[in-house]
Design an enzyme around this catalytic site. Structure first.
Site, PDB file in Angstrom:
ATOM      1  N   HIS A 362       0.709  51.147 -28.029  1.00 37.76           N
ATOM      2  CA  HIS A 362      -0.621  51.170 -27.412  1.00 37.76           C
ATOM      3  C   HIS A 362      -1.748  51.184 -28.445  1.00 37.76           C
ATOM      4  CE1 HIS A 362      -3.160  51.296 -24.019  1.00 37.76           C
ATOM      5  NE2 HIS A 362      -2.400  52.043 -23.240  1.00 37.76           N
ATOM      6  N   ARG A 363      -1.426  51.442 -29.698  1.00 43.09           N
ATOM      7  CA  ARG A 363      -2.457  51.384 -30.731  1.00 43.09           C
ATOM      8  C   ARG A 363      -2.955  49.962 -30.935  1.00 43.09           C
ATOM      9  NH1 ARG A 363       0.742  53.984 -35.674  1.00 43.09           N
ATOM     10  NH2 ARG A 363       2.182  52.373 -34.914  1.00 43.09           N
TER      11      ARG A 363
END
Length: 389
Positions: A362-363
Protein backbone atom coordinates in the site's frame (compact mmCIF):
# COMPACT_ATOMS: atom_id res chain seq x y z
CA UNK A 1 53.09 -24.32 -2.48
CA UNK A 2 49.81 -25.20 -0.75
CA UNK A 3 46.87 -22.87 -1.27
CA UNK A 4 43.91 -22.36 1.05
CA UNK A 5 40.51 -22.56 -0.64
CA UNK A 6 37.83 -20.61 1.21
CA UNK A 7 34.05 -20.78 1.11
CA UNK A 8 33.16 -18.66 -1.94
CA UNK A 9 30.42 -16.02 -2.00
CA UNK A 10 28.21 -17.48 -4.72
CA UNK A 11 25.43 -14.89 -4.46
CA UNK A 12 25.28 -11.25 -3.48
CA UNK A 13 23.39 -12.06 -0.25
CA UNK A 14 25.27 -15.23 0.72
CA UNK A 15 26.76 -15.19 4.23
CA UNK A 16 27.36 -18.92 4.72
CA UNK A 17 27.22 -22.09 2.66
CA UNK A 18 26.56 -25.78 3.22
CA UNK A 19 28.68 -28.41 1.48
CA UNK A 20 26.15 -30.78 -0.06
CA UNK A 21 28.67 -33.06 -1.77
CA UNK A 22 32.42 -33.32 -2.27
CA UNK A 23 33.32 -34.51 -5.76
CA UNK A 24 36.92 -35.17 -4.73
CA UNK A 25 38.42 -36.96 -1.73
CA UNK A 26 41.63 -36.46 0.19
CA UNK A 27 44.61 -37.45 -1.95
CA UNK A 28 42.86 -36.93 -5.28
CA UNK A 29 44.51 -34.84 -7.97
CA UNK A 30 42.47 -31.80 -9.00
CA UNK A 31 42.83 -29.71 -12.10
CA UNK A 32 41.84 -26.13 -12.74
CA UNK A 33 38.22 -26.16 -13.91
CA UNK A 34 37.25 -29.30 -11.93
CA UNK A 35 34.02 -29.16 -9.93
CA UNK A 36 35.35 -29.56 -6.40
CA UNK A 37 32.04 -29.57 -4.51
CA UNK A 38 28.34 -28.77 -4.59
CA UNK A 39 27.51 -25.90 -2.24
CA UNK A 40 24.07 -24.79 -1.04
CA UNK A 41 23.68 -21.04 -0.72
CA UNK A 42 20.71 -19.03 0.52
CA UNK A 43 19.28 -19.23 -3.00
CA UNK A 44 20.32 -22.44 -4.71
CA UNK A 45 22.81 -25.29 -4.85
CA UNK A 46 25.70 -24.53 -7.18
CA UNK A 47 28.78 -26.28 -8.50
CA UNK A 48 32.03 -24.86 -7.10
CA UNK A 49 34.66 -24.80 -9.84
CA UNK A 50 38.25 -24.81 -8.65
CA UNK A 51 40.75 -22.38 -10.22
CA UNK A 52 43.98 -24.12 -9.14
CA UNK A 53 45.61 -27.51 -9.75
CA UNK A 54 47.28 -29.90 -7.33
CA UNK A 55 46.39 -32.54 -4.75
CA UNK A 56 43.49 -32.19 -2.31
CA UNK A 57 45.34 -32.23 1.02
CA UNK A 58 42.69 -31.08 3.48
CA UNK A 59 38.91 -30.82 3.75
CA UNK A 60 37.74 -28.37 6.40
CA UNK A 61 33.97 -28.78 6.07
CA UNK A 62 32.27 -32.17 5.92
CA UNK A 63 29.24 -32.98 3.78
CA UNK A 64 26.07 -31.63 5.37
CA UNK A 65 27.99 -29.06 7.41
CA UNK A 66 28.14 -25.32 6.84
CA UNK A 67 30.64 -22.52 7.26
CA UNK A 68 30.72 -18.79 6.69
CA UNK A 69 31.97 -17.11 3.51
CA UNK A 70 35.79 -16.82 3.44
CA UNK A 71 36.27 -19.52 6.09
CA UNK A 72 38.58 -22.42 5.16
CA UNK A 73 36.98 -24.98 2.88
CA UNK A 74 39.96 -27.01 1.66
CA UNK A 75 43.70 -26.94 1.01
CA UNK A 76 45.28 -27.88 -2.31
CA UNK A 77 49.00 -28.34 -2.76
CA UNK A 78 51.71 -30.86 -3.65
CA UNK A 79 51.60 -34.50 -2.56
CA UNK A 80 53.28 -34.96 0.82
CA UNK A 81 53.47 -31.23 1.53
CA UNK A 82 53.38 -30.23 5.20
CA UNK A 83 50.26 -28.14 5.80
CA UNK A 84 50.04 -28.24 9.61
CA UNK A 85 50.84 -24.54 9.86
CA UNK A 86 47.87 -23.71 7.58
CA UNK A 87 45.24 -25.54 9.61
CA UNK A 88 43.17 -23.35 11.96
CA UNK A 89 43.22 -24.42 15.61
CA UNK A 90 39.58 -25.45 15.56
CA UNK A 91 40.35 -27.88 12.71
CA UNK A 92 43.36 -29.55 14.34
CA UNK A 93 41.27 -32.61 15.24
CA UNK A 94 40.68 -33.25 11.53
CA UNK A 95 44.26 -32.89 10.33
CA UNK A 96 45.24 -36.51 11.00
CA UNK A 97 42.24 -37.78 9.05
CA UNK A 98 43.16 -35.55 6.10
CA UNK A 99 46.88 -36.33 6.06
CA UNK A 100 46.32 -40.07 6.45
CA UNK A 101 44.30 -40.02 3.26
CA UNK A 102 47.08 -38.47 1.20
CA UNK A 103 49.99 -40.89 1.38
CA UNK A 104 50.53 -43.08 -1.63
CA UNK A 105 52.65 -45.50 0.39
CA UNK A 106 50.81 -48.84 0.50
CA UNK A 107 51.97 -49.62 4.01
CA UNK A 108 50.63 -46.34 5.29
CA UNK A 109 47.37 -47.02 3.49
CA UNK A 110 47.00 -50.38 5.24
CA UNK A 111 47.80 -48.80 8.61
CA UNK A 112 45.23 -46.13 7.94
CA UNK A 113 42.56 -48.68 7.14
CA UNK A 114 43.36 -50.56 10.33
CA UNK A 115 43.18 -47.30 12.25
CA UNK A 116 39.76 -46.52 10.80
CA UNK A 117 38.50 -49.97 11.73
CA UNK A 118 39.10 -49.24 15.39
CA UNK A 119 38.05 -45.61 15.40
CA UNK A 120 34.50 -44.36 15.04
CA UNK A 121 34.44 -41.19 12.98
CA UNK A 122 31.70 -38.89 14.26
CA UNK A 123 31.10 -35.15 14.23
CA UNK A 124 31.16 -33.33 17.59
CA UNK A 125 27.47 -32.45 17.26
CA UNK A 126 26.47 -36.03 16.48
CA UNK A 127 28.53 -37.32 19.42
CA UNK A 128 26.86 -34.80 21.73
CA UNK A 129 23.39 -35.76 20.50
CA UNK A 130 24.07 -39.46 20.94
CA UNK A 131 25.30 -38.88 24.48
CA UNK A 132 22.32 -36.71 25.41
CA UNK A 133 19.75 -39.25 24.27
CA UNK A 134 21.73 -42.24 25.48
CA UNK A 135 22.24 -44.29 22.32
CA UNK A 136 25.24 -46.34 21.21
CA UNK A 137 27.12 -45.16 18.14
CA UNK A 138 28.85 -48.49 17.52
CA UNK A 139 26.23 -49.84 15.12
CA UNK A 140 25.33 -46.56 13.41
CA UNK A 141 26.39 -46.33 9.77
CA UNK A 142 27.74 -42.89 8.94
CA UNK A 143 26.62 -41.08 5.78
CA UNK A 144 29.20 -38.28 5.96
CA UNK A 145 32.65 -37.99 4.39
CA UNK A 146 34.63 -41.26 4.77
CA UNK A 147 31.74 -42.85 6.67
CA UNK A 148 31.68 -40.15 9.32
CA UNK A 149 28.58 -40.19 11.54
CA UNK A 150 26.76 -36.88 11.33
CA UNK A 151 23.66 -35.38 12.85
CA UNK A 152 21.12 -36.92 10.48
CA UNK A 153 22.50 -40.42 11.16
CA UNK A 154 21.75 -40.01 14.86
CA UNK A 155 18.27 -38.71 14.07
CA UNK A 156 17.44 -41.67 11.85
CA UNK A 157 19.06 -44.32 14.06
CA UNK A 158 16.83 -47.30 14.83
CA UNK A 159 18.09 -47.18 18.40
CA UNK A 160 16.73 -43.69 18.76
CA UNK A 161 13.08 -44.48 19.42
CA UNK A 162 12.34 -41.61 21.81
CA UNK A 163 14.20 -38.89 19.94
CA UNK A 164 12.08 -35.95 18.80
CA UNK A 165 13.41 -35.07 15.37
CA UNK A 166 14.95 -31.65 14.87
CA UNK A 167 16.60 -30.38 11.70
CA UNK A 168 18.93 -27.42 11.53
CA UNK A 169 17.78 -24.58 9.33
CA UNK A 170 19.19 -24.76 5.83
CA UNK A 171 20.68 -21.61 4.33
CA UNK A 172 17.68 -21.45 2.02
CA UNK A 173 15.14 -21.79 4.85
CA UNK A 174 16.84 -19.07 6.90
CA UNK A 175 16.89 -16.77 3.90
CA UNK A 176 13.18 -17.40 3.25
CA UNK A 177 12.32 -16.73 6.89
CA UNK A 178 14.22 -13.46 6.94
CA UNK A 179 12.99 -12.29 3.54
CA UNK A 180 9.30 -12.99 4.12
CA UNK A 181 9.30 -11.70 7.71
CA UNK A 182 10.89 -8.48 6.50
CA UNK A 183 8.33 -8.20 3.70
CA UNK A 184 5.30 -8.90 5.88
CA UNK A 185 6.26 -6.48 8.64
CA UNK A 186 7.74 -3.67 6.55
CA UNK A 187 5.30 -3.54 3.62
CA UNK A 188 1.62 -2.84 4.51
CA UNK A 189 -0.16 -5.58 2.56
CA UNK A 190 -3.70 -5.46 1.27
CA UNK A 191 -5.49 -7.99 -0.91
CA UNK A 192 -7.85 -7.86 -3.87
CA UNK A 193 -9.84 -10.98 -4.80
CA UNK A 194 -11.41 -11.83 -8.13
CA UNK A 195 -13.01 -14.78 -9.89
CA UNK A 196 -12.18 -15.35 -13.54
CA UNK A 197 -14.39 -17.09 -16.11
CA UNK A 198 -11.85 -19.40 -17.76
CA UNK A 199 -13.99 -21.28 -20.29
CA UNK A 200 -12.31 -19.43 -23.19
CA UNK A 201 -8.91 -19.87 -21.54
CA UNK A 202 -9.41 -23.64 -21.48
CA UNK A 203 -10.46 -23.69 -25.13
CA UNK A 204 -7.59 -21.37 -26.12
CA UNK A 205 -5.04 -23.68 -24.51
CA UNK A 206 -6.59 -26.76 -26.11
CA UNK A 207 -6.45 -25.28 -29.61
CA UNK A 208 -2.80 -24.31 -29.22
CA UNK A 209 -1.74 -27.67 -27.73
CA UNK A 210 -3.54 -29.61 -30.49
CA UNK A 211 -0.91 -28.21 -32.85
CA UNK A 212 2.09 -28.87 -30.61
CA UNK A 213 4.09 -31.92 -29.62
CA UNK A 214 3.73 -33.31 -26.10
CA UNK A 215 7.06 -31.75 -25.10
CA UNK A 216 6.02 -28.31 -26.39
CA UNK A 217 2.54 -28.14 -24.85
CA UNK A 218 1.84 -25.03 -22.83
CA UNK A 219 0.33 -24.89 -19.36
CA UNK A 220 -2.28 -22.58 -17.90
CA UNK A 221 0.53 -21.01 -15.90
CA UNK A 222 2.41 -20.14 -19.11
CA UNK A 223 -0.63 -18.26 -20.39
CA UNK A 224 -1.10 -16.52 -17.04
CA UNK A 225 2.53 -15.36 -17.02
CA UNK A 226 2.11 -13.89 -20.49
CA UNK A 227 -1.17 -12.18 -19.49
CA UNK A 228 0.39 -10.80 -16.28
CA UNK A 229 3.26 -9.29 -18.29
CA UNK A 230 0.89 -7.92 -20.92
CA UNK A 231 -1.23 -6.19 -18.27
CA UNK A 232 1.87 -4.70 -16.63
CA UNK A 233 2.63 -2.95 -19.93
CA UNK A 234 -0.47 -0.81 -19.46
CA UNK A 235 -0.05 -0.38 -15.69
CA UNK A 236 3.59 0.69 -15.14
CA UNK A 237 2.79 1.76 -11.56
CA UNK A 238 2.53 -1.98 -10.73
CA UNK A 239 6.03 -2.68 -12.05
CA UNK A 240 7.72 -0.83 -9.21
CA UNK A 241 9.80 -1.02 -6.03
CA UNK A 242 9.70 1.06 -2.85
CA UNK A 243 12.90 2.67 -1.64
CA UNK A 244 13.20 4.96 1.39
CA UNK A 245 13.66 8.09 -0.73
CA UNK A 246 12.14 7.08 -4.06
CA UNK A 247 9.96 4.71 -6.06
CA UNK A 248 11.67 2.80 -8.87
CA UNK A 249 9.68 2.34 -12.08
CA UNK A 250 11.21 -0.54 -14.02
CA UNK A 251 11.44 -0.46 -17.80
CA UNK A 252 11.83 -4.25 -17.99
CA UNK A 253 9.03 -6.62 -17.04
CA UNK A 254 10.62 -9.60 -15.27
CA UNK A 255 8.20 -12.15 -13.84
CA UNK A 256 9.26 -14.29 -10.88
CA UNK A 257 7.68 -17.76 -10.83
CA UNK A 258 7.42 -19.31 -7.35
CA UNK A 259 8.62 -22.95 -7.34
CA UNK A 260 8.17 -25.24 -4.34
CA UNK A 261 11.15 -27.38 -3.30
CA UNK A 262 11.32 -30.05 -0.61
CA UNK A 263 12.90 -27.68 1.90
CA UNK A 264 11.74 -24.29 0.73
CA UNK A 265 10.76 -21.99 -2.07
CA UNK A 266 12.70 -20.59 -4.99
CA UNK A 267 11.72 -17.92 -7.53
CA UNK A 268 13.36 -18.21 -10.96
CA UNK A 269 12.80 -15.15 -13.15
CA UNK A 270 11.45 -14.90 -16.71
CA UNK A 271 13.07 -11.70 -17.92
CA UNK A 272 11.32 -9.42 -20.43
CA UNK A 273 8.30 -11.72 -20.34
CA UNK A 274 6.15 -9.17 -22.18
CA UNK A 275 8.41 -9.45 -25.23
CA UNK A 276 8.49 -13.26 -25.38
CA UNK A 277 6.07 -15.58 -27.12
CA UNK A 278 3.99 -18.16 -25.27
CA UNK A 279 6.26 -20.93 -26.52
CA UNK A 280 9.38 -19.07 -25.38
CA UNK A 281 7.89 -18.50 -21.94
CA UNK A 282 6.75 -22.11 -21.69
CA UNK A 283 10.14 -23.52 -22.67
CA UNK A 284 12.00 -21.21 -20.30
CA UNK A 285 9.71 -22.01 -17.36
CA UNK A 286 10.06 -25.77 -17.93
CA UNK A 287 13.83 -25.47 -18.03
CA UNK A 288 14.17 -23.24 -14.98
CA UNK A 289 11.68 -25.18 -12.86
CA UNK A 290 13.47 -28.43 -13.70
CA UNK A 291 16.90 -27.03 -12.82
CA UNK A 292 15.51 -25.38 -9.68
CA UNK A 293 14.31 -28.73 -8.36
CA UNK A 294 17.72 -30.25 -9.14
CA UNK A 295 19.42 -27.28 -7.44
CA UNK A 296 21.26 -26.53 -10.69
CA UNK A 297 19.87 -23.06 -11.35
CA UNK A 298 22.31 -20.15 -11.20
CA UNK A 299 22.00 -17.31 -8.70
CA UNK A 300 21.65 -14.67 -11.44
CA UNK A 301 18.55 -16.47 -12.74
CA UNK A 302 16.82 -15.76 -9.42
CA UNK A 303 17.45 -12.03 -9.37
CA UNK A 304 15.83 -8.81 -10.61
CA UNK A 305 12.16 -9.86 -10.68
CA UNK A 306 9.69 -6.96 -10.86
CA UNK A 307 6.47 -8.94 -10.24
CA UNK A 308 5.85 -12.46 -8.90
CA UNK A 309 3.25 -15.16 -9.62
CA UNK A 310 2.52 -18.01 -7.19
CA UNK A 311 0.32 -20.81 -8.51
CA UNK A 312 -1.06 -23.50 -6.17
CA UNK A 313 -3.83 -24.56 -8.52
CA UNK A 314 -2.14 -27.90 -9.22
CA UNK A 315 -2.46 -28.72 -5.51
CA UNK A 316 -6.23 -28.26 -5.52
CA UNK A 317 -6.08 -24.98 -3.60
CA UNK A 318 -9.13 -22.91 -4.45
CA UNK A 319 -7.75 -19.55 -3.28
CA UNK A 320 -4.99 -18.15 -1.06
CA UNK A 321 -2.97 -15.01 -0.33
CA UNK A 322 0.79 -14.61 -0.75
CA UNK A 323 3.42 -12.47 0.93
CA UNK A 324 4.98 -9.95 -1.44
CA UNK A 325 8.39 -10.93 -2.79
CA UNK A 326 10.21 -7.71 -1.90
CA UNK A 327 11.47 -5.59 -3.63
CA UNK A 328 8.40 -6.28 -5.83
CA UNK A 329 5.35 -4.19 -4.99
CA UNK A 330 2.83 -6.97 -5.62
CA UNK A 331 2.35 -10.71 -6.09
CA UNK A 332 -0.44 -12.65 -7.80
CA UNK A 333 -1.83 -15.86 -6.24
CA UNK A 334 -3.48 -18.37 -8.60
CA UNK A 335 -6.01 -20.95 -7.41
CA UNK A 336 -7.30 -24.09 -9.10
CA UNK A 337 -9.80 -24.20 -11.94
CA UNK A 338 -13.15 -25.55 -10.73
CA UNK A 339 -16.54 -26.12 -12.30
CA UNK A 340 -19.58 -24.48 -10.67
CA UNK A 341 -22.95 -22.93 -11.55
CA UNK A 342 -22.45 -19.42 -12.97
CA UNK A 343 -24.72 -16.85 -14.61
CA UNK A 344 -24.23 -16.25 -18.36
CA UNK A 345 -26.68 -14.24 -20.44
CA UNK A 346 -29.09 -14.27 -17.48
CA UNK A 347 -29.03 -18.07 -17.39
CA UNK A 348 -27.52 -20.40 -14.83
CA UNK A 349 -25.03 -22.73 -16.53
CA UNK A 350 -22.08 -24.85 -15.48
CA UNK A 351 -18.85 -22.98 -16.12
CA UNK A 352 -15.16 -23.10 -15.21
CA UNK A 353 -13.78 -20.45 -12.89
CA UNK A 354 -10.44 -19.62 -11.30
CA UNK A 355 -9.94 -17.46 -8.23
CA UNK A 356 -7.00 -15.08 -8.12
CA UNK A 357 -5.69 -12.80 -5.37
CA UNK A 358 -3.49 -9.74 -5.82
CA UNK A 359 -1.35 -8.78 -2.80
CA UNK A 360 -0.18 -5.17 -2.98
CA UNK A 361 2.21 -2.91 -1.06
CA UNK A 362 0.00 0.00 0.00
CA UNK A 363 3.00 2.32 0.20
CA UNK A 364 3.18 2.25 -3.60
CA UNK A 365 -0.09 0.89 -4.98
CA UNK A 366 -3.42 2.34 -3.95
CA UNK A 367 -6.57 0.23 -4.02
CA UNK A 368 -7.88 1.83 -7.20
CA UNK A 369 -4.62 1.15 -9.04
CA UNK A 370 -4.49 -2.47 -7.92
CA UNK A 371 -8.13 -2.97 -8.91
CA UNK A 372 -7.55 -1.39 -12.30
CA UNK A 373 -4.64 -3.73 -12.98
CA UNK A 374 -6.66 -6.76 -11.93
CA UNK A 375 -9.47 -5.67 -14.28
CA UNK A 376 -7.04 -5.53 -17.22
CA UNK A 377 -5.60 -8.92 -16.31
CA UNK A 378 -9.11 -10.37 -16.08
CA UNK A 379 -9.91 -9.17 -19.60
CA UNK A 380 -6.80 -10.87 -20.99
CA UNK A 381 -7.56 -14.14 -19.22
CA UNK A 382 -11.24 -14.19 -20.20
CA UNK A 383 -10.37 -13.39 -23.82
CA UNK A 384 -6.87 -14.91 -24.02
CA UNK A 385 -6.34 -14.54 -27.75
CA UNK A 386 -5.79 -10.81 -27.05
CA UNK A 387 -2.50 -11.53 -25.28
CA UNK A 388 -1.02 -12.50 -28.66
CA UNK A 389 -1.36 -8.99 -30.06
Amino acid sequence: MAEIITMPQLSDTMEEGTVIKWNKKIGDKVLEGDILAEIETDKATQDFEIDVSGVLLFIGVHEGEKTRVNEILAIIGEEGEDIHHLIPKNNKDDINNNIEGISSNKKEKVEEIEYKKDRIFISPLARKMAKEIGISIKNIEGSGENGRIIKKDIESSHDNKKFQKTISHSSMRKKIAYHLSFSKFSAPHYYIFNEIDVDQLIEFRKKINDKLSIEERISFNDIIIKAVAKALNTHPNMNTSWKEKEIIYYSDINIGVAVALEDGLIVPVIKNADKKSLLQISKEIKDKVSRSKLRKIQAEELENSTFTVSNLGMYGVESFTSIINIPNSSILSIGSIIKKPIVKDDKIVVGSVMKITLSCDHRIIDGANGSSYLLSLRKFLEDPITILF
